[in-house]
Design a protein around this motif. Structure first.
Motif, short mmCIF file in Angstrom:
data_model
loop_
_atom_site.label_atom_id
_atom_site.label_comp_id
_atom_site.label_asym_id
_atom_site.label_seq_id
_atom_site.Cartn_x
_atom_site.Cartn_y
_atom_site.Cartn_z
N ILE A 58 0.84 -1.20 0.00
CA ILE A 58 0.00 0.00 0.00
C ILE A 58 0.87 1.25 0.00
O ILE A 58 0.57 2.24 -0.69
CB ILE A 58 -0.94 0.01 1.22
CG1 ILE A 58 -1.83 -1.24 1.22
CG2 ILE A 58 -1.77 1.28 1.24
CD1 ILE A 58 -2.68 -1.41 -0.01
N ARG A 59 1.96 1.22 0.73
CA ARG A 59 2.85 2.38 0.79
C ARG A 59 3.55 2.62 -0.54
O ARG A 59 3.62 3.77 -1.03
CB ARG A 59 3.91 2.16 1.87
CG ARG A 59 4.94 3.29 2.01
CD ARG A 59 6.16 2.82 2.78
NE ARG A 59 6.90 1.78 2.06
CZ ARG A 59 7.95 1.12 2.57
NH1 ARG A 59 8.34 1.38 3.82
NH2 ARG A 59 8.57 0.19 1.86
N GLU A 65 -9.13 -3.33 9.13
CA GLU A 65 -8.64 -1.96 8.91
C GLU A 65 -9.80 -0.98 8.79
O GLU A 65 -9.61 0.23 8.98
CB GLU A 65 -7.79 -1.92 7.63
CG GLU A 65 -6.42 -2.52 7.76
CD GLU A 65 -5.45 -1.60 8.49
OE1 GLU A 65 -5.27 -0.46 8.06
OE2 GLU A 65 -4.88 -2.04 9.51
N ILE A 66 -10.97 -1.49 8.47
CA ILE A 66 -12.17 -0.66 8.38
C ILE A 66 -12.35 0.18 9.65
O ILE A 66 -12.77 1.34 9.60
CB ILE A 66 -13.41 -1.56 8.18
CG1 ILE A 66 -13.47 -2.07 6.73
CG2 ILE A 66 -14.70 -0.84 8.55
CD1 ILE A 66 -13.76 -0.99 5.71
N TYR A 67 -12.01 -0.39 10.81
CA TYR A 67 -12.26 0.29 12.08
C TYR A 67 -11.20 1.35 12.38
O TYR A 67 -11.37 2.13 13.32
CB TYR A 67 -12.30 -0.74 13.21
CG TYR A 67 -13.42 -1.74 13.06
CD1 TYR A 67 -14.73 -1.40 13.36
CD2 TYR A 67 -13.16 -3.03 12.59
CE1 TYR A 67 -15.76 -2.32 13.21
CE2 TYR A 67 -14.18 -3.96 12.44
CZ TYR A 67 -15.48 -3.60 12.74
OH TYR A 67 -16.50 -4.51 12.59
N GLY A 68 -10.10 1.36 11.64
CA GLY A 68 -9.10 2.39 11.80
C GLY A 68 -8.51 2.45 13.20
O GLY A 68 -8.08 1.44 13.74
N TRP A 105 -3.95 5.13 5.26
CA TRP A 105 -5.38 4.90 5.40
C TRP A 105 -6.08 4.66 4.06
O TRP A 105 -7.30 4.46 4.04
CB TRP A 105 -6.02 6.10 6.11
CG TRP A 105 -5.43 6.28 7.48
CD1 TRP A 105 -4.64 7.30 7.91
CD2 TRP A 105 -5.56 5.38 8.58
NE1 TRP A 105 -4.26 7.09 9.22
CE2 TRP A 105 -4.81 5.93 9.66
CE3 TRP A 105 -6.22 4.17 8.78
CZ2 TRP A 105 -4.72 5.29 10.89
CZ3 TRP A 105 -6.12 3.53 10.02
CH2 TRP A 105 -5.37 4.11 11.06
N SER A 106 -5.33 4.64 2.97
CA SER A 106 -5.96 4.46 1.66
C SER A 106 -6.57 3.08 1.51
O SER A 106 -7.59 2.90 0.84
CB SER A 106 -4.96 4.73 0.54
OG SER A 106 -3.88 3.80 0.58
N TYR A 107 -5.94 2.07 2.13
CA TYR A 107 -6.49 0.71 2.06
C TYR A 107 -7.83 0.64 2.77
O TYR A 107 -8.81 0.09 2.24
CB TYR A 107 -5.49 -0.27 2.68
CG TYR A 107 -5.95 -1.70 2.73
CD1 TYR A 107 -6.22 -2.41 1.57
CD2 TYR A 107 -6.13 -2.35 3.95
CE1 TYR A 107 -6.65 -3.74 1.61
CE2 TYR A 107 -6.56 -3.67 4.02
CZ TYR A 107 -6.81 -4.36 2.83
OH TYR A 107 -7.24 -5.66 2.89
#
Length: 329
Positions: free
Chosen positions: A85-86, A121-124, A147-149
């Motif tokens: 992702i990075r 990851e939805i919950y951050g 946070w893009s994912y």
């Protein structure tokens, strides 16, 4: 049953494919092999009811062709892993948004049931112990690739929800919490296989950040049966469902347990987030699921302990690095 599995050569996708074939189903698997590996399908590749197609979910015509005649579509193709992702943020967004759009539309057009693999990851940065499916999301700036994912997967979930409500698609969203096990690679940031490989090769185990982060790890063998069951449970359609273990561990303790399990002499070293991921990286202190809904729907329970997970990963990686493991005391 005829199943179409995207990301079939990946870690979870390949285990799911094996389980579907073992249950007597016919499977078409699609993978672009960007992070998946053909060796993950070594068992499935020889099966008469399996067909592998190399390609990308960004190819709408290919997805539509492969989904034709499917009863169930399992969507696992995605750009995953912190380093992916990075380093490939733009490509990852396209795969995770436009690719999912193609798969959802293909499932709808073929009147197939859809299971969308989503993520914790939805919950951050929500650090509640026992995250429920209706809990709030707490995310950092959308200008940070970290946070893009999560943003892309949230859009995927919204897309599926809209298809369910407006077009009658039968679909379930599964939010996975750190699924681990054999075939997973640490190359893209997954912590247990990375720690195990470092321990077996005598390298220092590198803990990113303070090591006080709390996580729960669930064995793929516990997750896959629940995936298949949820895809056949009408009560789950139109919902998001957590799947994961509730056995908590700090990353520091995890490193110590890997060293002990492998009887390694490796040291544990700490690397600041800035050095591991670059400036501005954000993480969350705790991520623990509440899996009550999954238990109510399909009787899901995570039976494999963390120590058993470490042993299973170590056994496979030891074969890869040609070093024998020592049985746990």
């Amino acid at each position: 049953m005829k199943a179409f599995v995207t990301g079939a050569a990946g870690f979870i996708g390949s285990h799911l494919t094996d389980a579907l074939l073992a249950a007597g189903h016919t499977v078409t698997g699609l993978d672009d092999l960007s992070t998946g590996r053909l060796e993950n399908l070594s068992r499935a590749g020889e099966h008469p009811r399996f067909r592998f197609r190399q390609g990308t979910v960004l190819d709408r015509a290919r997805v539509e062709e492969d989904a034709h005649g499917a009863d169930v579509v399992f969507h696992f193709a995605a750009a995953v892993g912190a380093f992916v992702i990075r380093d490939r943020t733009l490509e990852s967004l396209r795969t995770n948004v436009h690719g999912t759009e193609n798969v959802v539309e293909a499932a709808y057009r073929n009147n197939a049931t859809l299971l969308l693999a989503s993520t914790s990851e939805i919950y951050g940065k929500n650090t509640l112990a026992g995250l429920r499916e209706d809990d709030d999301r707490v995310l950092g700036s959308p200008l940070k690739s970290r946070w893009s994912y999560a943003e892309a997967k949230a859009l995927d979930e919204s897309l599926v929800d809209a298809y369910c409500r407006q077009r009658g698609l039968a679909a379930v969203i599964v939010r996975l919490f750190n699924t681990v096990g054999p075939r997973q690679t640490g190359r893209y940031g997954m912590v247990i296989p990375r720690f195990v490989r470092q321990a077996l090769t005598g390298e220092p185990l590198t803990v990113f950040g303070t090591g006080t982060q709390i996580r729960c790890f669930c064995h793929v063998a516990d997750v896959v049966p629940a995936l298949i069951a949820l895809a056949h449970e009408p009560r789950a359609f139109g919902s998001a469902v957590n799947l994961g273990s509730t056995e908590q561990v700090t990353i520091s303790d995890l490193a110590d347990r890997v060293v002990a399990a492998t009887r390694s002499r490796s040291e544990v070293r700490y690397l600041p987030y800035e050095q591991a991921y670059g400036p501005g990286y954000e993480d969350m202190l705790r991520r623990v699921p509440d899996c009550t809904l999954a238990k109510e729907l399909v009787g899901f329970e995570a039976h494999t302990t963390l120590d058993e997970i470490i042993d299973s990963v170590a056994e496979e990686i030891a074969r890869r690095v040609r070093q024998p493991t020592v049985p746990r005391r």
